[in-house]
Design an enzyme around this catalytic site. Structure first.
Site, PDB file in Angstrom:
ATOM      1  N   GLU A 140       5.725  -4.616  -2.661  1.00  0.00           N
ATOM      2  CA  GLU A 140       6.032  -3.459  -1.793  1.00  0.00           C
ATOM      3  C   GLU A 140       7.446  -3.612  -1.220  1.00  0.00           C
ATOM      4  O   GLU A 140       8.230  -2.664  -1.175  1.00  0.00           O
ATOM      5  CB  GLU A 140       5.030  -3.362  -0.647  1.00  0.00           C
ATOM      6  CG  GLU A 140       3.610  -3.047  -1.099  1.00  0.00           C
ATOM      7  CD  GLU A 140       2.690  -2.830   0.083  1.00  0.00           C
ATOM      8  OE1 GLU A 140       2.364  -1.668   0.345  1.00  0.00           O
ATOM      9  OE2 GLU A 140       2.312  -3.825   0.759  1.00  0.00           O
ATOM     10  N   TYR A 146      15.800  19.057  16.119  1.00  0.00           N
ATOM     11  CA  TYR A 146      14.849  18.393  15.206  1.00  0.00           C
ATOM     12  C   TYR A 146      15.550  17.785  13.990  1.00  0.00           C
ATOM     13  O   TYR A 146      15.031  16.859  13.384  1.00  0.00           O
ATOM     14  CB  TYR A 146      13.703  19.340  14.792  1.00  0.00           C
ATOM     15  CG  TYR A 146      14.133  20.730  14.401  1.00  0.00           C
ATOM     16  CD1 TYR A 146      14.776  20.975  13.198  1.00  0.00           C
ATOM     17  CD2 TYR A 146      13.875  21.809  15.249  1.00  0.00           C
ATOM     18  CE1 TYR A 146      15.160  22.245  12.845  1.00  0.00           C
ATOM     19  CE2 TYR A 146      14.268  23.090  14.908  1.00  0.00           C
ATOM     20  CZ  TYR A 146      14.915  23.310  13.708  1.00  0.00           C
ATOM     21  OH  TYR A 146      15.314  24.569  13.366  1.00  0.00           O
ATOM     22  N   GLU A 186       2.265   0.393  11.319  1.00  0.00           N
ATOM     23  CA  GLU A 186       2.162   0.481  12.782  1.00  0.00           C
ATOM     24  C   GLU A 186       3.540   0.244  13.419  1.00  0.00           C
ATOM     25  O   GLU A 186       3.922   0.918  14.382  1.00  0.00           O
ATOM     26  CB  GLU A 186       1.192  -0.588  13.315  1.00  0.00           C
ATOM     27  CG  GLU A 186      -0.275  -0.320  13.085  1.00  0.00           C
ATOM     28  CD  GLU A 186      -0.751  -0.712  11.676  1.00  0.00           C
ATOM     29  OE1 GLU A 186       0.088  -0.886  10.763  1.00  0.00           O
ATOM     30  OE2 GLU A 186      -1.976  -0.825  11.502  1.00  0.00           O
ATOM     31  N   LYS A 190       1.180   6.729   4.176  1.00  0.00           N
ATOM     32  CA  LYS A 190       1.601   5.849   3.082  1.00  0.00           C
ATOM     33  C   LYS A 190       0.707   6.161   1.873  1.00  0.00           C
ATOM     34  O   LYS A 190      -0.253   5.439   1.571  1.00  0.00           O
ATOM     35  CB  LYS A 190       1.426   4.399   3.561  1.00  0.00           C
ATOM     36  CG  LYS A 190       2.084   3.359   2.678  1.00  0.00           C
ATOM     37  CD  LYS A 190       1.897   1.974   3.307  1.00  0.00           C
ATOM     38  CE  LYS A 190       2.433   0.872   2.438  1.00  0.00           C
ATOM     39  NZ  LYS A 190       2.151  -0.467   2.964  1.00  0.00           N
TER      40      LYS A 190
END
Ligand SMILES: Nc1ncnc2c1ncn2[C@@H]1O[C@H](COP(=O)(O)OP(=O)(O)OP(=O)(O)O)[C@@H](O)[C@H]1O
Ligand SMILES: Nc1nc2c(c(=O)[nH]1)N=C(CO)CN2
Length: 305
Positions: free
Chosen positions: A25, A57, A77, A102
């Site tokens: 990853e 934004y 997290e 994810k």
């Protein structure tokens, strides 16, 4: 913000990142998708049609991409928390919810999506100066008005941990404009807020109004004056500076006013104020105001007896 807060929702920001616990990853990377929901009081923006009164934004989206494509973390997290902190650092954002998706996570079985959601509220140290030198509409003396205003600060929703200095009797400061005015009673309150600066100032104005404050004359005598001296911690480089006339931060005259600095030191011996580019300890600022008369109210009373 009473009732349900206004929100800006930025959904589905996609970027490639290298977050994950497994080696491949970190090596190969994968797609991440992020949603950001910000609570922002949009009243002023809606009234003025001014981008400066809201959160851009596009800037938030750029921050999200920056974090996702930046330093690799093991956990989504962490990715979500880092994004939340960046978004909350924007002065107008009072609360943020960040969702990190994810969709290609190595889960080992067929799955639709995996998401982590973090919610963070603003929690910023603030300094508020209180002053009065006229009897209130209810006949209250300035010292009683300042005490009552301090009690009201404890009840402001969105302000917590309020601590108030002793009361001080101070000679009016302001040259010609204050000649002949009675002495002031001043104090300083410190606390922490989840409100944006403008939201907190609106609460201060509400308390002033409740005490019959009118605002015709600049530096005129007043039943109650509440100023926002500083918003955020300048020692951490995390204070808000503002040059819009409705809310100048830090307060542009606080650094030269013993009637602010002395009570502030009374409630916080570690107090420090931003003065331009510098952050100065309040005792150092106080030394330059030695000509201004500031006495604790109780001492005054004892001397009068
Ligand atoms: N940091 C601040 N705290 C409070 N009010 C501010 C601040 N910056 C700008 N203002 C604006 O200043 C306006 C006038 O405030 P106010 O009448 O209390 O000024 P003043 O007390 O006469 O002067 P001073 O600001 O020197 O204490 C308010 O309507 C408010 O919007
Ligand atoms: N001593 C003292 N002087 C002042 C004060 C005050 O609160 N205390 N407030 C002013 C305008 O806000 C002008 N001058």
């Amino acid at each position: 913000m009473p009732g349900r807060a206004d929100e800006i929702r930025l959904l589905g920001v996609a970027a490639r990142g290298h977050h994950g616990v497994l080696d491949f990853e970190k090596r190969d990377g994968q797609d991440f998708v992020v949603d950001v929901v910000m609570q922002v009081d949009l009243t002023a923006a809606g009234r003025t049609d001014d981008l400066a009164r809201t959160v851009n934004y596009a800037e938030v989206a750029a921050d999200v991409v920056d974090v996702v494509t930046g330093e690799p973390y093991d956990l989504i997290e962490t990715v979500a928390s880092v994004i939340a902190d960046r978004v909350l650092a924007r002065p107008l954002v009072e609360h943020v919810e960040v969702t990190v998706h994810k969709p290609q996570a190595p889960v080992g079985v067929p799955f639709g999506d995996v998401q982590v959601v973090v919610r963070r509220a603003k929690d910023v140290p603030v300094v508020i100066a209180l002053g009065a030198n006229l009897q209130g509409v209810d006949g209250a003396d300035p010292d009683e008005t300042v005490r009552e205003a301090a009690r009201r600060l404890h009840r402001v929703r969105g302000l917590r941990g309020v601590r108030v200095s002793r009361l001080f009797v101070t000679a009016p400061v302001g040259g010609e404009a204050v000649v002949g005015q009675p002495d002031y009673v001043n104090a300083v309150a410190v606390g922490r807020t989840r409100l944006a600066p403008a939201g907190l100032l609106a609460q201060l104005h509400r308390i002033e109004d409740e005490h019959g404050r009118t605002r015709q004359v600049r530096w005129g005598a007043r039943t109650l004056d509440l100023d926002l001296v500083q918003y955020g911690d300048p020692r951490a480089g995390a204070d808000v500076t503002s040059s819009v006339p409705e809310l100048l931060l830090p307060h542009p005259r606080a650094h030269e006013r013993a009637f602010v600095l002395q009570p502030w030191l009374d409630v916080d011996p570690d107090a420090a104020l931003r003065v331009g580019e510098e952050v100065v300890a309040v005792p150092d600022l106080l030394r330059a105001t030695a000509d201004q008369v500031v006495r604790p109210l109780d001492v005054t009373r004892a001397a009068d007896r």
